[in-house]
Structure formats: C-alpha cells, structure tokens
Design a protein around this motif. Structure first.
Motif, PDB file in Angstrom:
ATOM      1  N   UNK A  40     -42.465  18.434   0.685  1.00  0.00           N
ATOM      2  CA  UNK A  40     -41.302  17.337   0.808  1.00  0.00           C
ATOM      3  C   UNK A  40     -40.502  17.818  -0.527  1.00  0.00           C
ATOM      4  N   UNK A  41     -41.184  18.167  -1.540  1.00  0.00           N
ATOM      5  CA  UNK A  41     -40.347  18.660  -2.749  1.00  0.00           C
ATOM      6  C   UNK A  41     -39.346  19.920  -2.568  1.00  0.00           C
ATOM      7  N   UNK A  42     -40.188  20.861  -1.561  1.00  0.00           N
ATOM      8  CA  UNK A  42     -39.630  22.104  -0.999  1.00  0.00           C
ATOM      9  C   UNK A  42     -38.039  21.803  -0.331  1.00  0.00           C
ATOM     10  N   UNK A  43     -38.620  20.813   0.749  1.00  0.00           N
ATOM     11  CA  UNK A  43     -37.540  20.362   1.668  1.00  0.00           C
ATOM     12  C   UNK A  43     -36.286  19.752   0.893  1.00  0.00           C
ATOM     13  N   UNK A  44     -36.766  18.852  -0.013  1.00  0.00           N
ATOM     14  CA  UNK A  44     -35.430  18.378  -0.986  1.00  0.00           C
ATOM     15  C   UNK A  44     -34.606  19.313  -1.626  1.00  0.00           C
TER      16      UNK A  44
END
Length: 133
Positions: A40-44
């Motif tokens: 999710x951090x990478x997507x953000x």
C-alpha cells in the motif's frame, strides 16, 4: 508475497517509465498484514509521484538547486543556503516530507526564535518555503 522460514518476503517489481530501468523493492516482514501495508505504501508513492518515505534531506538532495531558481545567488542565495544547511536540515531533515506538518514547522520556528535574530530566521524560513513548494 513469498513465505520463508524467517517471515514473508514482500517484493514488487516494475519498469520506471522515464529511465526504462527495472526497479525492485523488497522487504522481509513478519506477517501478511505488514506485507500488505508495504504494498500500500508503494501504491501511495506511485499515486503521489514521489516516494512517500523520502525524508526532507533526501528530497532536498534530489531537487538539487532547483529550489533557488530566480534568486540572486550573489546576495540572498548564500544566506538561504546557510539557513538550510545549518538550521532546516538538522531540525527537519530526518522527517519524511509527507509527515511534515504546519505545527511541526511552527514549533521548530519557535525554537529558532529563542536562539537567533529576525534576519537569521527570515533567511531560514524563506528557503524552507521554497524547498517545500
């Protein structure tokens, strides 16, 4: 996600559209929930167009001297650069850019006001604003 005896290996791979280089980010985590948080951090990061874990120091380094566009480097430029290197980066450089709030900056300025004069404060706040803009 790949299960290992020591935890879960969370890995993401993609091709950078600008450099055409293959990029791999891997993290060893203890459980699936942590792995999902990593993804999710990478997507953000991809949505915002920057690494959301990038510190102010890393961001400052990555933009090089673009923060100083339009400044007269013979007069104000040097003072602004000193303000950044001597006060801003030691105080806020370790923080992720996305987590720097107005309140943090206000408290930091309050601390500076106890130690420095008005001109020094001006030469510290002005380049901070330019970098964050």
């Amino acid at each position: 996600m790949e299960r290992r005896s020591y935890g879960i290996r969370a890995r993401a791979r993609w091709t950078d559209p600008l450099t055409k280089q293959r990029v791999i980010r891997t993290e060893i985590v203890k459980d699936e929930a942590t792995a999902r948080a990593f993804f999710e951090t990478l997507r953000n990061s991809s949505v915002k167009g920057m690494d959301v874990s990038m510190t102010l120091l890393e961001f400052f380094t990555s933009i090089e001297d673009r923060w100083a566009r339009g400044l007269d480097m013979t007069s104000t430029g040097d003072n602004y650069r000193y303000g950044l290197r001597l006060r801003v980066l030691p105080a806020l450089g370790h923080l992720p850019v996305t987590q720097i709030t107005a309140g943090m900056i206000d408290r930091t300025i309050d601390d500076w006001e106890k130690q420095y004069g008005a001109s020094t404060i001006k030469n510290t706040i002005a380049p901070l604003v330019r970098v964050l803009d």
